[in-house]
Design an enzyme around this catalytic site. Structure first.
Site, PDB file in Angstrom:
ATOM      1  N   GLY A  69      -8.200 -44.398  -8.346  1.00  0.00           N
ATOM      2  CA  GLY A  69      -8.923 -45.100  -9.409  1.00  0.00           C
ATOM      3  C   GLY A  69      -7.991 -45.559 -10.516  1.00  0.00           C
ATOM      4  O   GLY A  69      -8.162 -46.655 -11.073  1.00  0.00           O
ATOM      5  N   ASN A 147     -17.277 -39.842 -17.387  1.00  0.00           N
ATOM      6  CA  ASN A 147     -16.885 -38.737 -16.506  1.00  0.00           C
ATOM      7  C   ASN A 147     -17.193 -37.351 -17.064  1.00  0.00           C
ATOM      8  O   ASN A 147     -17.428 -36.416 -16.314  1.00  0.00           O
ATOM      9  CB  ASN A 147     -15.399 -38.822 -16.148  1.00  0.00           C
ATOM     10  CG  ASN A 147     -14.512 -38.970 -17.352  1.00  0.00           C
ATOM     11  OD1 ASN A 147     -14.729 -39.832 -18.201  1.00  0.00           O
ATOM     12  ND2 ASN A 147     -13.496 -38.133 -17.467  1.00  0.00           N
ATOM     13  N   GLN A 175     -16.849 -42.644 -11.414  1.00  0.00           N
ATOM     14  CA  GLN A 175     -17.774 -41.506 -11.399  1.00  0.00           C
ATOM     15  C   GLN A 175     -19.171 -41.895 -10.915  1.00  0.00           C
ATOM     16  O   GLN A 175     -19.948 -41.030 -10.525  1.00  0.00           O
ATOM     17  CB  GLN A 175     -17.891 -40.897 -12.801  1.00  0.00           C
ATOM     18  CG  GLN A 175     -16.667 -40.132 -13.240  1.00  0.00           C
ATOM     19  CD  GLN A 175     -16.408 -38.863 -12.438  1.00  0.00           C
ATOM     20  OE1 GLN A 175     -17.265 -38.380 -11.692  1.00  0.00           O
ATOM     21  NE2 GLN A 175     -15.208 -38.329 -12.583  1.00  0.00           N
ATOM     22  N   SER A 195     -12.888 -44.641  -6.602  1.00  0.00           N
ATOM     23  CA  SER A 195     -11.905 -43.649  -6.163  1.00  0.00           C
ATOM     24  C   SER A 195     -12.549 -42.751  -5.117  1.00  0.00           C
ATOM     25  O   SER A 195     -13.605 -42.170  -5.371  1.00  0.00           O
ATOM     26  CB  SER A 195     -11.446 -42.820  -7.366  1.00  0.00           C
ATOM     27  OG  SER A 195     -10.594 -41.786  -6.926  1.00  0.00           O
ATOM     28  N   GLY A 196     -11.899 -42.631  -3.958  1.00  0.00           N
ATOM     29  CA  GLY A 196     -12.509 -41.913  -2.833  1.00  0.00           C
ATOM     30  C   GLY A 196     -12.782 -40.443  -3.098  1.00  0.00           C
ATOM     31  O   GLY A 196     -13.795 -39.901  -2.657  1.00  0.00           O
ATOM     32  N   THR A 233       2.611 -50.545   2.904  1.00  0.00           N
ATOM     33  CA  THR A 233       1.881 -50.296   4.155  1.00  0.00           C
ATOM     34  C   THR A 233       0.615 -49.491   3.863  1.00  0.00           C
ATOM     35  O   THR A 233       0.649 -48.487   3.154  1.00  0.00           O
ATOM     36  CB  THR A 233       2.788 -49.530   5.148  1.00  0.00           C
ATOM     37  OG1 THR A 233       3.952 -50.331   5.362  1.00  0.00           O
ATOM     38  CG2 THR A 233       2.078 -49.291   6.473  1.00  0.00           C
ATOM     39  N   CYS A 320      -8.071 -34.090 -16.264  1.00  0.00           N
ATOM     40  CA  CYS A 320      -6.771 -34.569 -16.770  1.00  0.00           C
ATOM     41  C   CYS A 320      -6.526 -34.094 -18.193  1.00  0.00           C
ATOM     42  O   CYS A 320      -5.395 -34.069 -18.644  1.00  0.00           O
ATOM     43  CB  CYS A 320      -6.647 -36.080 -16.752  1.00  0.00           C
ATOM     44  SG  CYS A 320      -7.778 -36.920 -15.716  1.00  0.00           S
TER      45      CYS A 320
HETATM   46  N1  PLP Z   1     -11.890 -43.266 -14.054  1.00  0.00           N
HETATM   47  C1  PLP Z   1     -12.734 -42.241 -14.199  1.00  0.00           C
HETATM   48  C2  PLP Z   1     -14.017 -42.459 -14.909  1.00  0.00           C
HETATM   49  C3  PLP Z   1     -12.415 -40.977 -13.711  1.00  0.00           C
HETATM   50  O1  PLP Z   1     -13.256 -39.955 -13.890  1.00  0.00           O
HETATM   51  C4  PLP Z   1     -11.190 -40.800 -13.031  1.00  0.00           C
HETATM   52  C5  PLP Z   1     -10.781 -39.478 -12.529  1.00  0.00           C
HETATM   53  O2  PLP Z   1     -11.170 -38.442 -13.028  1.00  0.00           O
HETATM   54  C6  PLP Z   1     -10.348 -41.912 -12.876  1.00  0.00           C
HETATM   55  C7  PLP Z   1     -10.729 -43.126 -13.399  1.00  0.00           C
HETATM   56  C8  PLP Z   1      -9.039 -41.804 -12.168  1.00  0.00           C
HETATM   57  O3  PLP Z   1      -9.242 -41.733 -10.784  1.00  0.00           O
HETATM   58  P1  PLP Z   1      -8.082 -41.197  -9.838  1.00  0.00           P
HETATM   59  O4  PLP Z   1      -8.061 -39.712  -9.998  1.00  0.00           O
HETATM   60  O5  PLP Z   1      -8.488 -41.604  -8.461  1.00  0.00           O
HETATM   61  O6  PLP Z   1      -6.832 -41.839 -10.274  1.00  0.00           O
END
Ligand code: PLP
Length: 386
Positions: A69, A147, A175, A195-196, A233, A320
């Site tokens: 993401g 999030n 999210q 984001s997977g 790739t 994070c």
């Molecule tokens: N955006 C939001 C709202 C998120 O909650 C997160 C991850 O916690 C991200 C972006 C980042 O995603 P990724 O962990 O795949 O880089």
């Protein structure tokens, strides 16, 4: 273990793990090789593109696979064609992958940044949004769902405001995907990040929706994969995983009602036990799986460790921001006093969370929280737990 930290990341679905394996062991051809092994990989990517597109109502050719993401967000924020406009408008509750980047772009003078406030329920201030989106605005970037609190933003209104001024719109739907329906066509959005690992695919795979005809500059040059937008790739097993996870998420979306019931049960029982807690964002539409609760005067890190000792995984704000001091910046941005911001923790469920796990959490958490209040010399608060 009771895992209630699904907004940080989710377990990989069994079907997803199984679908990936052959692409490590048997069909490991480079998707750009012309031989049969290569063609097999290429077909698998096309299938995953269709599946991922279907989750958000996009066309397959509008889906670009990325590594996460964060990268999807960065491709838009750095690569958007600004047509002589300098301004990016965002909100005060964005994820670090957006806020750190737009702040840096503003610091180095590449853009002018406007950050729109939220109210105490976490809703973006639409009056200020409307003032800030003007003829100089190139891009509006906001989350579809927050999030930490799960608050679902009124993106239709924001997109409408942007359209009036000819600005492009990017939604960070990392999210939201798999938890609420998303339709890029009815939203009329230009870019949307996924984001997977937030919906039961592995970590390290993301996708970006780019509306047909929109232009983006790639972050780096190379072999020209993903129509030149994302050279490198392709991670075929992870892409296959993303596709299967997206297809399952779309099929199993109705199960989010059950997730919501469990989340609500947990919230109601904690409210009974601790009448003074604040459920952040409760006054707004929210994701069905997220409960963000402020326990006044406690420190969120202590709560996280205290529950961890009892086998319950939750988090203080976003994964994070763990370990950073002073309470959640998101809860602070919601104008909550320090005693609420510093005691805010997030419980986030998934379709794998069972009613029994929530029963156990309902049994365990009040005593654990009371223990923390006692250890701080604060009056233990008691009440019925169910
Ligand atoms: N955006 C939001 C709202 C998120 O909650 C997160 C991850 O916690 C991200 C972006 C980042 O995603 P990724 O962990 O795949 O880089």
């Amino acid at each position: 273990m009771i895992y209630l930290d699904n907004n940080a990341t989710t377990r990989v679905a069994d079907e997803v793990a199984e679908a990936m394996l052959p692409f490590y062991r048997e069909h490991y051809g480079n998707p750009h090789s012309v031989h049969a092994m290569g063609r097999k990989s290429n077909e698998a990517i096309m299938q995953a593109r269709r599946q991922t597109a279907a989750l958000i109502g996009a066309r397959p050719d509008e889906i670009y696979f990325t590594s996460c993401g964060t990268e999807s967000n960065a491709i838009v924020l750095r690569g958007v064609e600004r047509n002589g406009r300098r301004k990016i408008v965002s909100s005060s509750v964005e994820h670090a992958s957006v806020m750190a980047l737009v702040s840096e772009l503003a610091r180095n003078g590449s853009i002018e940044l406007a950050v729109v406030r939220v109210d105490e329920n976490g809703a973006i201030d639409l009056d200020q949004m409307s003032e800030q989106i003007d003829d100089r605005t190139a891009l509006v970037t906001v989350m579809l769902a927050q999030n930490e609190t799960g608050v679902i933003h009124q993106v239709e209104r924001i997109i409408g405001l942007a359209r009036e001024k000819g600005a492009l719109v990017h939604l960070d739907a990392v999210q939201a995907a798999g938890k609420i329906p998303i339709d890029v066509r009815s939203l009329d959005v230009d870019f949307l990040s996924l984001s997977g690992h937030k919906f039961h695919a592995p970590k390290g795979i993301g996708a970006l929706f780019v509306r047909a005809g929109s232009k983006l500059q790639s972050l780096w040059l190379g072999g020209g994969q993903e129509k030149g937008l994302r050279s490198g790739t392709e991670a075929v097993p992870s892409i296959v995983a993303m596709g299967v996870a997206a297809a399952i998420a779309a099929d199993r979306l109705p199960e989010q009602d059950h997730v919501r019931e469990q989340r609500d049960r947990l919230e109601i029982s904690l409210q009974k036990a601790f009448p003074e807690i604040v459920i952040n964002g409760q006054g707004q539409p929210r994701l069905p799986n997220t409960a963000n609760i402020s326990f006044p005067d406690l420190l969120s890190e202590f709560i996280v460790y205290g529950l961890d000792d009892a086998g319950i995984c939750i988090s203080a704000g976003s994964a994070c921001s763990s370990g950073k001091e002073g309470g959640s910046a998101v809860i602070k941005a919601m104008h909550r006093p320090d005693r609420l911001a510093s005691g805010a923790v997030r419980f986030s469920l998934s379709r794998y969370t069972t009613a029994e796990e929530i029963d156990r959490a309902i049994d365990l958490v009040p005593d654990l929280i009371n223990g923390l209040y006692r250890s701080m010399g604060l009056r233990p608060v008691t009440g019925a737990t169910r």
